[in-house]
Scaffold this motif. Structure first.
Motif, short mmCIF file in Angstrom:
data_model
loop_
_atom_site.label_atom_id
_atom_site.label_comp_id
_atom_site.label_asym_id
_atom_site.label_seq_id
_atom_site.Cartn_x
_atom_site.Cartn_y
_atom_site.Cartn_z
N CYS A 56 -0.34 1.99 6.84
CA CYS A 56 -1.52 1.15 7.10
C CYS A 56 -2.09 1.48 8.48
CB CYS A 56 -1.16 -0.33 7.05
SG CYS A 56 -0.89 -0.99 5.39
N GLN A 116 -3.78 3.10 -2.96
CA GLN A 116 -3.69 4.05 -1.85
C GLN A 116 -2.41 4.86 -1.98
OE1 GLN A 116 -5.79 4.86 1.02
NE2 GLN A 116 -4.29 6.52 0.88
N GLY A 128 1.04 2.36 2.09
CA GLY A 128 0.19 1.37 2.74
C GLY A 128 0.21 0.02 2.04
N LYS A 129 -0.95 -0.61 1.98
CA LYS A 129 -1.06 -1.95 1.39
C LYS A 129 -0.69 -1.94 -0.09
CE LYS A 129 -5.05 -4.10 0.84
NZ LYS A 129 -6.28 -4.92 1.06
N ALA A 151 -3.86 -5.53 8.94
CA ALA A 151 -2.57 -4.87 9.18
C ALA A 151 -1.63 -5.79 9.95
CB ALA A 151 -2.78 -3.55 9.93
N GLN A 162 -8.58 1.05 7.26
CA GLN A 162 -7.72 -0.13 7.14
C GLN A 162 -8.00 -1.06 8.31
OE1 GLN A 162 -4.94 -1.44 5.03
NE2 GLN A 162 -5.51 -3.09 6.41
#
Length: 256
Positions: free
Chosen positions: A161, A103, A82-83, A174, A169
């Motif tokens: 994400c 994450q 993800g981020k 995103a 999220q």
């Protein structure tokens, strides 16, 4: 300390970088018995950070040092996603990227060791276990300190994400992340879309990439991507996007 024990210690110190965790079970498999590990701890070469895990005495080990051990010694697929993965690759620099949160993603059914879960890594670590994407694709290696860690490549990371959205999220964030991904490799995106089993993720991904007007979109063969049937409401009330049969927040659709 006998010459043999000292020689084995020197070999361990020279082959394993500082900054990582050493799993006790892996050490046993490589000829370092539990008794020998105890001797090393008594001599203050290593210290325990929980059941089944050692670090060099006085070493500073962050969560990536723990992940390196899980990936290379325990053969787990757990990785930054993800981020977090985008931030580690410099793809989230225009957003507020907080080093206080990490994450992780891993395959469903995997067991993250207690020493990792209980350790205070000075960051809030969250781990999502899911099989919405196969564990072995869409990963790349980054160098951290003196070792490497597998992380999600940008295409997989943005899909992760979207898997977390909208509960964990922000969809708007995103999309901002998606806007920056103008150089994704079409072949990599194609493969991920074909094996992804989340209809929500695939529809959101294509909607956002389309909205961002990414050139790589024209090279995708969507006839090979299963987008499911019927409408999907990503949010309770919003704007319906007929092309992808999804309902998204008004604020997202109105973003330039």
């Amino acid at each position: 300390m006998s010459a043999d024990i000292s020689s084995k210690l020197n070999r361990l110190l020279s082959t394993q970088p500082s900054g990582i965790v050493l799993c006790s079970s892996w050490l046993v498999e490589n000829g370092y018995s539990l008794d020998l590990q105890q001797r090393y701890k008594k001599s203050q070469w290593f210290e325990s950070i929980g059941a089944g895990a050692l670090i060099r005495y006085g070493d500073h080990v962050d969560y990536l040092g723990g992940l390196h051990a899980m990936q290379t010694q325990l053969d787990l697929s757990v990785h930054p996603g993800g981020k977090t993965a985008l931030g580690l690759q410099g793809k989230a620099h225009y957003l507020e990227f907080s080093a206080k949160h990490a994450q992780l993603f891993g395959a469903q059914g995997e067991h993250v060791p207690l020493w990792f879960k209980k350790r205070d890594w000075s960051v809030d670590v969250k781990c999502t276990l899911s099989n919405f994407l196969p564990a072995e694709i869409g990963l790349t290696e980054i160098t951290h300190k003196q070792f490497t860690v597998k992380v999600s490549d940008p295409a997989r990371a943005i899909m992760e994400c979207l898997y977390l959205a909208p509960k964990s999220q922000s969809l708007l964030e995103a999309y901002e992340l998606m806007e920056g991904l103008n150089n994704l490799r079409p072949a990599s995106v194609q493969k991920l879309l074909e094996v992804c089993n989340s209809v929500k993720v695939k529809r959101l991904f294509l909607y956002m990439a389309d909205k961002a007007n990414h050139a790589w979109m024209q090279y995708l063969d969507l006839s090979r991507v299963n987008l499911g049937t019927g409408k999907r409401a990503i949010v309770a009330s919003g704007v319906y996007i007929a092309k992808y049969q999804i309902t998204v927040p008004k604020e997202l659709e109105s973003m330039e």
